[in-house]
Design a protein around this motif. Structure first.
Motif, PDB file in Angstrom:
ATOM      1  N   VAL A 332     -35.491 -22.939  14.851  1.00 46.82           N
ATOM      2  CA  VAL A 332     -35.041 -21.546  14.812  1.00 46.82           C
ATOM      3  C   VAL A 332     -36.065 -20.652  14.122  1.00 46.82           C
ATOM      4  O   VAL A 332     -36.032 -19.432  14.280  1.00 46.82           O
ATOM      5  CB  VAL A 332     -33.659 -21.437  14.124  1.00 46.82           C
ATOM      6  N   THR A 333     -37.015 -21.253  13.390  1.00 46.94           N
ATOM      7  CA  THR A 333     -38.091 -20.486  12.762  1.00 46.94           C
ATOM      8  C   THR A 333     -39.355 -20.477  13.623  1.00 46.94           C
ATOM      9  O   THR A 333     -40.297 -19.747  13.324  1.00 46.94           O
ATOM     10  CB  THR A 333     -38.447 -21.049  11.381  1.00 46.94           C
ATOM     11  N   ASN A 334     -39.394 -21.327  14.646  1.00 47.14           N
ATOM     12  CA  ASN A 334     -40.512 -21.376  15.596  1.00 47.14           C
ATOM     13  C   ASN A 334     -41.861 -21.547  14.896  1.00 47.14           C
ATOM     14  O   ASN A 334     -42.838 -20.879  15.230  1.00 47.14           O
ATOM     15  CB  ASN A 334     -40.532 -20.116  16.471  1.00 47.14           C
ATOM     16  N   ARG A 335     -41.911 -22.482  13.945  1.00 50.99           N
ATOM     17  CA  ARG A 335     -43.189 -22.794  13.311  1.00 50.99           C
ATOM     18  C   ARG A 335     -43.847 -23.942  14.066  1.00 50.99           C
ATOM     19  O   ARG A 335     -44.647 -23.723  14.962  1.00 50.99           O
ATOM     20  CB  ARG A 335     -42.969 -23.114  11.825  1.00 50.99           C
ATOM     21  N   MET A 336     -43.515 -25.168  13.751  1.00 50.94           N
ATOM     22  CA  MET A 336     -43.968 -26.319  14.518  1.00 50.94           C
ATOM     23  C   MET A 336     -42.713 -27.064  14.950  1.00 50.94           C
ATOM     24  O   MET A 336     -42.042 -27.703  14.135  1.00 50.94           O
ATOM     25  CB  MET A 336     -44.890 -27.210  13.681  1.00 50.94           C
ATOM     26  N   ASN A 337     -42.383 -26.962  16.233  1.00 58.36           N
ATOM     27  CA  ASN A 337     -41.086 -27.396  16.720  1.00 58.36           C
ATOM     28  C   ASN A 337     -41.061 -28.882  17.075  1.00 58.36           C
ATOM     29  O   ASN A 337     -41.092 -29.263  18.242  1.00 58.36           O
ATOM     30  CB  ASN A 337     -40.652 -26.537  17.908  1.00 58.36           C
ATOM     31  N   LEU A 338     -41.000 -29.698  16.039  1.00 52.79           N
ATOM     32  CA  LEU A 338     -40.916 -31.147  16.174  1.00 52.79           C
ATOM     33  C   LEU A 338     -39.851 -31.661  15.216  1.00 52.79           C
ATOM     34  O   LEU A 338     -39.696 -31.132  14.107  1.00 52.79           O
ATOM     35  CB  LEU A 338     -42.254 -31.808  15.843  1.00 52.79           C
TER      36      LEU A 338
END
Length: 462
Positions: A332-338
């Motif tokens: 939900v923060t769309n930083r590193m989506n793993l």
């Protein structure tokens, strides 16, 4: 309940709240943050939508995307699809197999569903064993310290909390094309009632190449459309070429530089109209064109939480939003989506807020894998990133070889490995591999990135 919490080195005054922490979203990041915060002595509640394999605005499930409709069920299907190639290879190893080997899609789906249901139960038990209160329903923020939970019957209940954590993940999106309602997303692809004999996949990322590999491995005719000249934008260009070659070698029809313009329902299936090239007909069209942060129904902007243009929650390096008592981790923060990153962010959050140990997530040397067949896995920088970011020269070591298994099976598919080294420091700054067991090999390599060069110099690098 009242507690003294150490935040940024200051002890805050005592106030009365129902919970020290209320978490919205019981996926990987939310569950980890809840359990570790409870381990520091916090009183924690978490809310999640009712369980279902296919998500919507009102259904989800404890475990989140990775467990229910992401990594876990996908890997189960990848395992199933891998047997297709193994059966082909087995003949030259002396196994007398008939020309036709039956595949039971519904049996695999049944077993997959049983496994994700089992894991859903395990996650619930982990929360209970950690002393976390689980509430079923849709959560949304009322103000800086209050959350409202809407249950399936429409009833509402509000709870107060010293801190609120948003961990609602992301959701698959459909592209804005004519006939988009005829296509499906990865959610539905993991639960199709009938196996598609003709599949079209639109997209060039992880999900696209993985489902193309899955369906082709199970015997479907697969056409893969993507906008760029190579799939997997953002990965090392040389390794992207290797993946594309392997996809083609496995019998997948590639359509690089091609968009799907529209879809039409016909008696024979779905007519796919590209922006150039021939039309074709498919039983299923999978949109794998991206995911969006799941933030629309949380009421965040009305309480002062800032979002970016994609809907991602803006956070600082400690995962704190623009409202000091509200935090966010995961997709939900769309930083590193793993998934492992969401787990790390959840742990760092609990250390910062409840452990008295301000901790920033560290995004260096995080391994990732694309479960195409065979898989691609990387850790560190790509060659293109290294050239842009490093001041010194980059040493590039590559090795391409035919695995011993392929020498007997006759499969024309090489394993490729690549190592990037900073010439001044002699440190490994990036590693990639495409071939059998690449994910497991790179996972181990990520643990020793700083010293890996001396270990790997004995290999046949060029």
């Amino acid at each position: 309940m009242s507690r003294k919490m150490l935040i940024d080195g200051e002890v805050e005054g005592e106030q009365q709240f129902d919970y020290d922490l209320f978490v919205i979203g019981a996926g990987s990041g939310g569950v980890r943050a809840s359990r570790t915060s409870a381990g520091f002595g916090a009183k924690v509640a978490i809310c999640e939508l009712p369980f279902h394999p296919i998500s919507s605005e009102v259904i989800g499930g404890v475990g989140g995307t990775c467990v229910i409709r992401g990594c876990v069920p996908k890997k189960i299907l990848v395992y199933g699809a891998t047997f297709g190639g193994e059966f082909e290879d087995a003949r030259n190893f002396g196994w007398e197999l008939g020309e036709k080997i039956d595949f039971n899609w519904k049996k695999l789906l049944h077993n997959k569903h049983n496994e994700i249901t089992r894991l859903n139960g395990i996650y619930k038990r982990m929360l209970a064993n950690s002393g976390v209160t689980l509430l079923e329903g849709e959560g949304r923020v009322v103000d800086a310290h209050r959350v409202e939970v809407i249950q399936a019957d429409g009833s509402k209940q509000q709870y107060s909390a010293k801190h609120i954590l948003i961990a609602t993940g992301s959701r698959a999106q459909r592209p804005p094309i004519a006939g988009k309602e005829l296509g499906i997303t990865s959610d539905e692809a993991l639960s199709l009632e009938e196996f598609p004999k003709r599949a079209v996949v639109y997209g060039g990322g992880y999900i696209a190449v993985e489902f193309a590999s899955i369906w082709r491995g199970m015997g479907a005719k697969v056409d893969l459309f993507y906008r760029k000249e190579l799939p997997l934008r953002g990965f090392d260009d040389e390794m992207r070429e290797v993946v594309a070659s392997n996809l083609k070698g496995r019998g997948i029809n590639l359509h690089p530089g091609t968009n799907i313009a529209e879809l039409h329902k016909t008696e024979d299936g779905i007519r796919v109209v590209p922006d150039h090239g021939d039309e074709l007909t498919a039983d299923v069209v999978l949109f794998a064109t991206g995911r969006a942060p799941n933030s629309k129904r949380l009421n965040l902007e009305s309480v002062g939480v800032e979002l970016d243009k994609t809907g991602a929650i803006k956070v600082d390096e400690y995962s704190r939003t623009t409202v000091p008592s509200i935090w966010a981790v995961g997709d939900v923060t769309n930083r590193m989506n793993l998934t492992p990153v969401a787990l790390m962010e959840g742990t760092c959050f609990s250390k910062t807020v409840f452990g008295g140990q301000p901790t920033k997530p560290d995004y260096k040397h995080i391994p990732c894998a694309v479960f195409s067949i065979p898989p691609l896995s990387v850790v560190g920088l790509s060659e293109q990133q290294a050239i842009e970011e490093c001041k010194s020269d980059i040493l590039v070591y590559t090795s391409s070889f035919n695995p011993m298994k392929n020498t007997v099976s006759g499969r024309q598919e090489k394993t490729v490995m690549k190592l990037l080294v900073d010439s001044e420091t002699d440190k490994v700054i990036g590693a990639s591999m495409c071939g059998p067991d690449a994910a497991e090999i790179m996972q181990g390599s990520s643990q020793t990135m700083e010293t890996m060069l001396s270990t790997l110099r004995g290999c046949n690098w060029q």
